[in-house]
Design a protein around this motif. Structure first.
Motif, mmCIF file in Angstrom:
data_model
loop_
_atom_site.group_PDB
_atom_site.id
_atom_site.type_symbol
_atom_site.label_atom_id
_atom_site.label_comp_id
_atom_site.label_asym_id
_atom_site.label_seq_id
_atom_site.Cartn_x
_atom_site.Cartn_y
_atom_site.Cartn_z
ATOM 1 N N VAL A 388 0.827 -1.204 0.000
ATOM 2 C CA VAL A 388 0.000 0.000 0.000
ATOM 3 C C VAL A 388 0.865 1.259 0.000
ATOM 4 O O VAL A 388 0.627 2.207 -0.757
ATOM 5 N N THR A 389 1.884 1.301 0.855
ATOM 6 C CA THR A 389 2.749 2.486 0.920
ATOM 7 C C THR A 389 3.585 2.615 -0.354
ATOM 8 O O THR A 389 3.834 3.736 -0.828
ATOM 9 N N ALA A 390 4.011 1.488 -0.937
ATOM 10 C CA ALA A 390 4.756 1.551 -2.194
ATOM 11 C C ALA A 390 3.882 2.117 -3.307
ATOM 12 O O ALA A 390 4.345 2.926 -4.137
ATOM 13 N N LEU A 391 2.608 1.718 -3.344
ATOM 14 C CA LEU A 391 1.697 2.263 -4.348
ATOM 15 C C LEU A 391 1.508 3.759 -4.136
ATOM 16 O O LEU A 391 1.433 4.524 -5.106
ATOM 17 N N GLY A 392 1.433 4.202 -2.884
ATOM 18 C CA GLY A 392 1.319 5.628 -2.618
ATOM 19 C C GLY A 392 2.475 6.409 -3.215
ATOM 20 O O GLY A 392 2.284 7.496 -3.793
ATOM 21 N N ARG A 393 3.685 5.871 -3.099
ATOM 22 C CA ARG A 393 4.851 6.548 -3.683
ATOM 23 C C ARG A 393 4.767 6.561 -5.209
ATOM 24 O O ARG A 393 5.105 7.557 -5.862
ATOM 25 N N THR A 394 4.306 5.447 -5.785
ATOM 26 C CA THR A 394 4.177 5.377 -7.240
ATOM 27 C C THR A 394 3.170 6.401 -7.749
ATOM 28 O O THR A 394 3.411 7.095 -8.752
ATOM 29 N N LEU A 395 2.044 6.510 -7.077
ATOM 30 C CA LEU A 395 1.026 7.477 -7.502
ATOM 31 C C LEU A 395 1.534 8.901 -7.377
ATOM 32 O O LEU A 395 1.197 9.771 -8.194
#
Length: 687
Positions: A388-395
């Protein structure tokens, strides 16, 4: 594209935030003690959350007894979120009425076709046409709008929740009265209704409006046009409730955009005509959940693509999807590594400017306690939360994508709710036909060939498309037939299939032979349909195999060529696929059997070649990688989605890699994008 809503607005981000993609979830703090709330806020910031949907199922907490209000907890949560820089999509909380309302007014409860009342204990236990429920719901909406309309955290209003998910078809006396009113508006006179419904059959002629009922349980199949009109009415009844809440919100808070979450997804959510609803909201929002199966990823892409079509190509809001397993399928499978990010970014590729999950923190009790969340039962020290946190960085890295729109493809698949409703009614040549599956099969065939295709509604402008596939376009009013004819005669290539063009808007058969309204355009005539029994199949002379359906096709125009013939059985030697070239350079093709995604591939390749359409990716990765393109006018964002479970390399060319891994360049090569299994990369190409 669909015409834009005259009120089209995108939700505001928190003050001071730069434009970017939204990220968040449904947040249900009322399920947790207050001491958990600060921890939630801290973890939201760690994950990169920018927006949450709040108060969806909070009516009983907000109004624990009639006229007794408790907003203190919501005040506190709104303030906490604002202080953290997190925007709020505030729900009107009308989705699930509290027990006291159903106890005091049982007349709000829905009734099924058998006359059974649907009681409280679940959710959405309310009649869309109940004036009593409407009054209580609007009173709650007014309270919320008055109290929070000026709150700095408020970014958007979220009307109800998944309208019609459990209560779309209500057969109560309220529904009967509203249905009659709707029918009066549609037909004007009983004579017109009797004609449309063909009531001379089975002695059904109506002499008074009061005699008309919803299609309740009957001794024999109910009048098919009555069933179709009830489907139309039921969608309109929910749309009317959406309008009622929306209009009140617009009057009290004119600067705050209003939406509701659609359910464009697999699994049978066919009851709401979202193409018709799109103009009623300030921005389109959608919920999507993956249904496991061999076409699961293709279905996700298809639904996201269709949502973009409903939104007219403009950005939309992914309101709900899952971080991992859901709780409502027969077997609830956890997502594999990479799928959380891939599924999310595939929605972004097709136009989502916000990615949200149900829900923020996984429930400890209740019906959805086994539904995954951003913070699972295991807590923040978990693979799910790390993803979830990795996706936040990607977005965050993809902030430049925000506001870009769909770059139209040269090919499109035409999708029509009324054909979906009507083609699957009872008393038809087969009960096995599944409208959406045929459309999905064509979409999978496009993906397998590496060719982009938009999924559009019958309301869309066909200008700019070279090839349009209209699978099982069963309902074809004269105006639609004229539009499709003009498209083909103007140089476009039209493809349609079995059980298309059969009936008009009243579900009356176009006489003279099938495929009715499209018969002359296609240059063929079918006197009798020949559906297949379960397990039956028919070989074609081009190596394909037909299932589900066949037609006894006769060629009526000498210019028509037979692309493929049946190779066995009673239809041996007869046309299975035909193509009529048109003087303007276009064509009209008819496919009389179900070929499935693999069987459609060779045929579609020939049709694409005739239309001069090629894929944008190298042949060696076509089918392994899905390409989706968004554009901001100055350049394009290429989303490369690995459809396989193994690494794939895609040439980078002159593009700039925004997200993903670049493979080492060799010699004079410009390098390649290295897609991990189930991976996604985003490349910027300047114009």
């Amino acid at each position: 594209m669909n015409p834009p809503s005259p009120h089209h607005r995108w939700p505001q981000r928190a003050a001071g935030d730069a434009p970017g993609l939204g990220y968040g979830a449904d947040y249900n703090p009322e399920q947790w003690p207050r001491e958990v709330w600060p921890q939630d806020i801290r973890l939201m910031r760690e994950a990169g959350v920018t927006v949450v949907t709040l108060a969806v199922f909070s009516w009983a907490r907000l109004e624990p007894a009639e006229g007794r209000w408790d907003f203190g907890w919501l005040d506190e949560v709104m303030d906490l979120l604002h202080e953290a820089g997190i925007s709020v999509d505030l729900a009107t909380a009308t989705a699930s009425p509290p027990p006291w309302l159903a106890e005091r007014h049982p007349e709000i409860l829905p009734v099924n076709a058998s006359g059974q009342t649907l009681w409280p204990g679940g959710r959405q236990h309310w009649r869309p046409t109940s004036p009593v429920f409407r009054a209580y719901a609007l009173r709650l909406v007014e309270k919320l709008a008055t109290r929070y309309g000026g709150h700095p955290a408020l970014a958007a209003w979220h009307v109800n929740n998944e309208l019609g998910c459990h209560n779309v078809h209500d057969y109560s006396d309220d529904a009967a009265r509203a249905f009659r009113t709707w029918l009066r508006a549609r037909y004007g006179t009983l004579d017109a209704l009797n004609h449309a419904w063909s009531t001379s059959f089975w002695s059904q002629v109506y002499g008074d409006w009061q005699q008309i009922l919803p299609p309740r349980l009957a001794a024999a199949p109910v009048n098919p046009t009555q069933q179709l009109d009830f489907k139309r009415f039921s969608s309109d009844a929910l749309k009317d409730h959406l309008r009622a809440e929306r209009d009140l919100l617009r009057r009290l808070t004119p600067d705050i955009p209003v939406t509701t979450n659609f359910m464009v997804m697999g699994g049978g959510q066919d009851a709401m005509d979202y193409a018709d609803w799109a103009a009623e909201v300030d921005f389109v929002a959608n919920d999507h959940y993956v249904v496991p199966g061999p076409q699961a990823l293709d279905e996700l892409s298809f639904s996201a693509n269709l949502t973009s079509g409903i939104a007219g190509g403009r950005p939309w809001f992914l309101m709900e999807h899952s971080t991992s397993a859901v709780n409502w399928q027969q077997v609830n499978v956890a997502k594999r590594p990479g799928e959380l990010a891939r599924d999310s970014l595939l929605h972004v590729a097709h136009g989502a400017d916000a990615v949200c999950f149900f829900q923020w923190r996984q429930s400890a009790g209740g019906a959805e306690k086994y539904h995954s969340a951003m913070v699972p039962h295991a807590g923040a020290d978990s693979d799910v939360f790390r993803a979830v946190t990795a996706l936040g960085r990607t977005l965050a890295d993809l902030a430049p994508v925000a506001g870009s729109v769909r770059r139209p493809a040269r090919a499109a698949i035409l999708f029509d709710w009324e054909s979906w409703w009507t083609a699957e009614l009872d008393s038809h040549p087969t009960s096995r036909l599944r409208y959406r599956q045929e459309a999905l099969d064509w979409y999978s065939a496009f993906l397998d060939l590496g060719v982009r295709a938009d999924v559009i509604t019958t309301r869309a402008d066909l200008t700019g498309y070279d090839l349009v596939v209209a699978p099982v376009l069963h309902v074809v009013p004269r105006a639609l037939a004229d539009r499709l004819t003009a498209f083909a005669e103007g140089g476009g290539h039209l493809v349609t299939t079995y059980f298309s063009g059969i009936v008009d808007e009243n579900d009356h058969v176009w006489l003279g032979g099938h495929p009715g309204a499209l018969r002359d355009l296609l240059g063929i005539r079918v006197e009798e349909m020949a559906p297949l029994l379960d397990g039956e199949s028919v070989p074609l002379d081009d190596g394909g195999t037909g299932t589900l359906w066949t037609d006894r096709v006769k060629v009526t125009d000498p210019s028509v060529s037979v692309v493929a013939s049946y190779a066995a059985g009673d239809l041996a030697g007869g046309p299975a696929v035909t193509r009529r070239p048109l003087p303007g350079g276009g064509s009209a093709t008819y496919v009389s059997t179900r070929l499935g995604p693999q069987g459609l591939g060779p045929l579609l390749a020939r049709l694409l070649d005739a239309a001069g359409i090629r894929g944008d990716l190298p042949a060696e990765v076509a089918g392994e990688v899905e390409l989706v393109v968004r554009t901001d006018g100055g350049g394009d964002f290429w989303f490369l989605v690995n459809r396989t479970d193994r690494p794939v390399q895609v040439p980078l060319g002159a593009g700039k890699l925004l997200v993903g891994e670049q493979a080492p360049a060799e010699g004079g090569d410009t390098g390649a994008v290295l897609l991990a299994p189930r991976g996604v990369a985003v490349v910027r190409h300047e114009r």
